[in-house]
Design an enzyme around this catalytic site. Structure first.
Site, PDB file in Angstrom:
ATOM      1  N   LYS A 135      31.250   2.862 -24.530  1.00 17.65           N
ATOM      2  CA  LYS A 135      32.008   3.372 -25.689  1.00 17.65           C
ATOM      3  C   LYS A 135      33.308   2.586 -25.842  1.00 17.65           C
ATOM      4  O   LYS A 135      33.812   1.974 -24.904  1.00 17.65           O
ATOM      5  CB  LYS A 135      32.321   4.866 -25.551  1.00 17.65           C
ATOM      6  CG  LYS A 135      33.202   5.260 -24.342  1.00 17.65           C
ATOM      7  CD  LYS A 135      34.699   5.190 -24.546  1.00 17.65           C
ATOM      8  CE  LYS A 135      35.452   5.521 -23.270  1.00 17.65           C
ATOM      9  NZ  LYS A 135      36.840   5.090 -23.225  1.00 17.65           N
ATOM     10  N   ASP A 177      34.511  12.117 -20.518  1.00 17.87           N
ATOM     11  CA  ASP A 177      33.798  11.190 -21.407  1.00 17.87           C
ATOM     12  C   ASP A 177      32.275  11.325 -21.297  1.00 17.87           C
ATOM     13  O   ASP A 177      31.542  10.674 -22.056  1.00 17.87           O
ATOM     14  CB  ASP A 177      34.151   9.733 -21.062  1.00 17.87           C
ATOM     15  CG  ASP A 177      35.576   9.368 -21.454  1.00 17.87           C
ATOM     16  OD1 ASP A 177      36.222  10.153 -22.169  1.00 17.87           O
ATOM     17  OD2 ASP A 177      36.031   8.288 -21.027  1.00 17.87           O
TER      18      ASP A 177
END
Ligand code: C5P
Length: 303
Positions: free
Chosen positions: A14, A141
């Site tokens: 990401k 995350d």
């Protein structure tokens, strides 16, 4: 039905298009407005039945990946096994391509991938909500690594709202020599920002994502951790200058760093910027990738 011998799950890295950080909370975490975008750099986790829980890893930076129970993939297998009252007897093999300790959620990605792989191997029948719950216990995350695409993360980043994306964005990632500890970067943020305001997602940035407008997204990229990352790793300023001088629309530290992310107009520009970064000596290597990318996906056993 026969029990599968192994399951492979592919999971993306990401980048944070926006990382707005508030003041430290009583639990030590920070409230965030975290706009996650999954990018097409992938780890693959393969899970195979075994007598004991075991982790192996291959690929760039594999020697820096812990192979003990602190590895998020191992913790994911144990958390799922505990919830379903079974033993975590699996061999987890991580084929690593996401930069290690780079602010691209590589460890979180492996946690999400191991969870999806063990779930498929064991046939637990866990719901998506249960899997996301376990992901949130593993790290801030990890839920996004499961979901992929684009999402706004609030709370400590684990409460996700999926976001529409109207096009493909092209990125170059400059992988630094060395890593940065996420807690150390947040600590430096606290030192540099004694009165952080409540974090808010940028309307302009969400609109740029929705319409697929790279120039508008470039103008809206923002990372509140960037001054802290630059303070701990000052040479990242040279990397950022090199990428923008080579024609990137914008450059930013990715998450807590030290990977830097450059948004570019198209694949040709990506190639030029990556080449300039590699030639400059201001980073270890440069990788080209596009977003959005799908979340953790079972890809094998392959027929
Ligand atoms: O959730 P995760 O284990 O990935 O977080 C790693 C560290 O990053 C935390 O221990 C904390 O120091 C910092 N962090 C934070 N606020 C967040 C997310 C992470 O302070 N929202």
């Amino acid at each position: 039905m026969t029990t599968p011998r192994s399951i492979t799950v592919r999971v993306p890295a990401k980048v944070n298009a926006q990382l707005a950080v508030g003041a430290a909370r009583p639990d030590g975490f920070h409230d965030l407005a975290n706009v996650f975008l999954a990018v097409g750099l992938y780890d693959e986790v393969t899970v195979t039945p075994a007598d004991e829980l075991r982790v192996t890893c291959e690929g760039p930076g594999a020697d820096q990946v812990p192979l003990d129970r602190t590895n998020l993939a191992a913790r994911a297998a144990e958390a799922l096994a505990a919830r379903y009252g079974r033993r975590a007897g699996v061999h987890l093999h991580i084929a690593k391509d996401i930069p290690v300790a780079g602010g691209m959620a590589g460890g979180s990605a492996d946690g999400a991938a191991a969870l999806v792989a063990c779930d498929a191997l064991w046939g637990t029948g866990a719901s998506r909500a249960e899997l996301l719950d376990i992901c949130a216990e593993l790290g801030s995350d990890v839920p996004f690594s499961l979901v992929g695409g684009a999402a706004l993360g609030t709370g400590r980043g684990e409460k996700l709202q999926e976001l529409p994306v109207g096009g493909t964005f092209h990125w170059v990632f400059a992988v630094a020599d060395g890593g940065l500890s996420t807690p150390a970067v947040y600590g430096e943020f606290d030192r540099l920002t004694p009165e952080a305001p409540a974090p808010e997602a940028s309307a302009a940035l969400l609109e740029a994502l929705r319409t697929g407008d790279a120039a508008a997204l470039a103008g809206a990229l923002a990372n509140d951790l960037q001054p802290a990352a630059l303070s701990l790793f000052p040479s990242l300023a040279d990397t950022l200058r090199t990428g923008t001088a080579a024609g990137a629309l914008a450059g930013i530290v990715s998450g807590s760093g030290p990977t830097t992310a450059f948004l570019v107009r198209d694949p040709e520009s990506a190639g030029r910027v990556a080449e300039a970064l590699r030639a400059s000596g201001t980073c270890r290597t440069a990788r080209v990738a596009a977003s959005p990318a799908p979340g953790a996906t079972v890809t094998g056993p392959r027929p």
